[in-house]
Design a protein around this motif. Structure first.
Motif, mmCIF file in Angstrom:
data_model
loop_
_atom_site.group_PDB
_atom_site.id
_atom_site.type_symbol
_atom_site.label_atom_id
_atom_site.label_comp_id
_atom_site.label_asym_id
_atom_site.label_seq_id
_atom_site.Cartn_x
_atom_site.Cartn_y
_atom_site.Cartn_z
ATOM 1 N N ASN A 45 5.842 -21.007 52.733
ATOM 2 C CA ASN A 45 6.400 -21.968 52.035
ATOM 3 C C ASN A 45 7.341 -21.247 50.871
ATOM 4 O O ASN A 45 7.689 -21.626 49.768
ATOM 5 N N LYS A 46 8.082 -20.153 51.642
ATOM 6 C CA LYS A 46 8.807 -19.664 50.630
ATOM 7 C C LYS A 46 10.279 -20.070 50.776
ATOM 8 O O LYS A 46 10.659 -20.410 51.901
ATOM 9 N N THR A 47 11.193 -19.931 49.783
ATOM 10 C CA THR A 47 12.500 -20.380 49.718
ATOM 11 C C THR A 47 13.461 -19.572 50.271
ATOM 12 O O THR A 47 13.437 -18.325 50.316
ATOM 13 N N GLN A 48 14.237 -20.159 51.396
ATOM 14 C CA GLN A 48 15.271 -19.192 52.137
ATOM 15 C C GLN A 48 16.634 -19.813 51.681
ATOM 16 O O GLN A 48 16.910 -20.730 51.321
ATOM 17 N N TYR A 49 17.559 -18.546 51.583
ATOM 18 C CA TYR A 49 18.896 -18.582 51.092
ATOM 19 C C TYR A 49 19.573 -18.581 52.248
ATOM 20 O O TYR A 49 19.688 -17.313 52.915
ATOM 21 N N ILE A 50 20.589 -19.303 52.594
ATOM 22 C CA ILE A 50 21.257 -19.500 54.022
ATOM 23 C C ILE A 50 22.783 -19.432 53.530
ATOM 24 O O ILE A 50 23.398 -20.473 53.075
ATOM 25 N N PRO A 51 23.548 -18.524 53.895
ATOM 26 C CA PRO A 51 25.008 -18.708 53.554
ATOM 27 C C PRO A 51 26.009 -19.511 54.412
ATOM 28 O O PRO A 51 25.279 -19.698 55.776
ATOM 29 N N ILE A 52 26.757 -20.359 53.862
ATOM 30 C CA ILE A 52 27.371 -21.367 54.800
ATOM 31 C C ILE A 52 28.898 -20.965 54.416
ATOM 32 O O ILE A 52 29.225 -20.580 53.145
ATOM 33 N N PHE A 53 29.876 -21.485 55.316
ATOM 34 C CA PHE A 53 31.118 -21.229 54.966
ATOM 35 C C PHE A 53 32.174 -22.471 54.967
ATOM 36 O O PHE A 53 32.785 -22.793 56.027
ATOM 37 N N PRO A 54 32.034 -23.403 53.928
ATOM 38 C CA PRO A 54 32.967 -24.405 54.171
ATOM 39 C C PRO A 54 34.373 -24.272 53.964
ATOM 40 O O PRO A 54 34.748 -23.190 53.387
ATOM 41 N N LYS A 55 35.181 -25.092 54.337
ATOM 42 C CA LYS A 55 36.702 -25.027 54.303
ATOM 43 C C LYS A 55 37.204 -25.559 52.946
ATOM 44 O O LYS A 55 38.228 -25.176 52.436
ATOM 45 N N THR A 56 36.391 -26.391 52.246
ATOM 46 C CA THR A 56 36.947 -26.909 50.951
ATOM 47 C C THR A 56 35.793 -27.147 50.187
ATOM 48 O O THR A 56 34.323 -27.100 50.649
#
Length: 357
Positions: A45-56
Motif C-alpha cells: 500500500n506504499k506510494t510510488q513516484y513515477i517520472p514521466i516526460f510530457p511535451k507540453t
C-alpha cells in the motif's frame, strides 16, 4: 484485504479496473487466504513516484463550468486520496486505475518549470491566468520532495505572469516568499478547499490532506500577507457536509477569505463505484440515504454530464444547497470581492528581463 475491510489512510477502498485495458487484475479470496496462512503480504500500500516526460504542460480549458482558461498539473494522480475526486478518471488515460492506483501511483513531471518557461516565452502567447492545478493538487505530499510547483512559481515571477492556485494543503505556506513577490504586482490568487469542519469527516473523506485547523490557518496567513484567498466549499455532499454550509462560510470569513464558491458533488465515471464502495464501508448506516440524495440532485443518477447542470445539480435538495450558499454569501461576504489578476506586465518581461527600449 477482505471485501468488507476498511483500508486506513486511503480514500478509495479498492483497485478499480482501467476500462481501456483488455486484461483484468484482481485479488481472489483464495489467494488472500493463502497469503494469510503463509504470513505473506498480499499487496503493498506504499506510494510510488513515477517520472514521466510530457511535451507540453499548459492545458487549454474548454469546459464552460470551470472558471479558468488555462491550467497545468505538475503531478498526475494525487496522494490526498479524496474519495469523491473527479480527476480519478483521468488516471485511466495514463494506463492506471482510478481507485487505489490514483492515490498510490503518482506521476511526476520534473520538466514542468522548463516547459512552462518555453510556453511563456513563445511569441504567440498572450498573458492569461494559468491555474495550478486544474486536475490534481500541486501541493500534494510529493511536492515536499520534488518542489516542482515552487519551480513553476519562480518562472511565473520571472516573467511577471498571473497564476492561480487551487490546493487543500498547508504546504503552500512554504512558498510564501514567492507568493508575496507575485502579489506585489497583483499576479497571484489562491483557492483553498475546505470541505468540512469535522476532523472525523475529513479523515475518512480526504485521508491524506492537511487538517481543517491547518487549512484555516493557511487561509489566515495568506490573507494577512495580502494574498487574495477564495475558499472552495467543494463538493457539497448531501447528508455528509451539506449541513455545514453556514458554519464553513463563517469560518472562511473569520480567517480572511474574500469569497467562497461551491459545487454539488457528482460521481462521474468510475467514481460512482468507488464512492459507493467507500460509503458502505465507512458510513454504512447512512449510505443508502446519502446515495439517494445525490441521485435526487442529478435526475436519478449519481452523475450528470450536462454542461451548466453537472456541478450545480437540480431538484429540491440542490435548490436548498443553492439557497444556503446565497444566504452565506450575503451574510459573510456582502462587502468583499475577489480581484482580477494583472495581465499587463508579462509582455515587458517576455524575454526574461524588463525591456528598456
Amino acid at each position: 484485504m477482505k471485501n468488507n475491510e476498511y483500508l486506513k489512510g486511503r480514500g478509495a477502498q479498492q483497485k478499480v479496473h482501467n476500462r481501456f485495458e483488455a486484461h483484468l487484475h484482481e485479488m481472489r479470496d483464495d489467494f488472500l487466504e493463502f497469503c494469510r496462512i503463509e504470513g505473506e503480504e498480499a499487496g503493498k500500500n506504499k506510494t510510488q513516484y513515477i517520472p514521466i516526460f510530457p511535451k507540453t504542460i499548459v492545458n487549454k480549458v474548454t469546459s464552460p463550468d470551470v472558471g479558468m482558461m488555462h491550467s497545468m498539473n505538475p503531478y498526475q494522480g494525487c496522494e490526498h486520496g479524496c474519495v469523491y475526486c473527479y480527476a480519478r478518471n483521468t488516471h485511466e488515460y495514463w494506463g492506471y486505475g482510478p481507485g487505489l492506483d490514483f492515490e498510490s501511483k503518482i506521476l511526476i513531471k520534473k520538466s514542468a518549470p522548463q516547459l512552462l518557461e518555453a510556453k511563456l516565452k513563445h511569441k504567440n502567447w498572450k498573458a492569461e491566468t494559468i491555474v495550478l492545478s486544474g486536475n490534481t493538487d500541486c501541493y500534494q505530499p510529493a511536492e515536499k520532495r520534488f518542489k516542482i510547483t515552487r519551480g513553476c512559481l519562480e518562472v511565473f515571477l520571472k516573467y511577471r505572469h498571473p497564476v492561480g492556485i487551487i490546493t487543500k494543503n498547508a504546504l503552500i505556506l512554504r512558498d510564501l516568499d514567492l507568493l508575496k513577490a507575485l502579489q506585489k504586482d497583483g499576479l497571484v490568487a489562491v483557492n483553498v478547499s475546505v470541505t468540512s469542519l469535522s476532523e472525523d469527516t475529513r479523515r475518512i473523506l480526504e485521508p491524506r490532506t492537511a487538517s481543517i485547523k491547518k487549512r484555516l490557518q493557511t487561509v489566515r496567513m495568506l490573507s494577512e500577507n495580502k494574498i487574495p484567498v477564495n475558499v472552495m466549499l467543494a463538493p457539497i455532499i448531501p447528508g455528509i457536509n451539506s449541513h455545514e454550509i453556514m458554519k464553513l462560510a463563517k469560518a472562511a470569513s473569520e480567517n480572511g477569505a474574500l469569497s467562497i464558491a461551491f459545487t454539488v458533488v457528482r460521481l462521474n465515471g468510475a467514481i460512482g463505484t468507488i464512492f459507493t464502495d467507500w460509503i458502505k464501508k465507512t458510513l454504512p448506516d447512512r449510505a443508502d440515504k446519502v446515495l439517494g440524495q445525490i441521485r435526487s440532485c442529478h435526475n436519478g443518477n449519481l452523475n450528470d454530464s450536462r454542461f451548466g447542470l453537472r456541478s450545480r445539480g437540480e431538484g429540491k435538495i440542490a435548490a436548498q444547497i443553492h439557497d444556503l450558499m446565497r444566504l452565506a454569501k450575503h451574510t459573510y461576504f456582502k462587502d468583499s470581492s475577489f480581484p482580477k489578476l494583472n495581465t499587463e506586465l508579462h509582455e515587458q518581461f517576455k524575454d526574461g528581463q524588463m525591456r528598456l527600449f
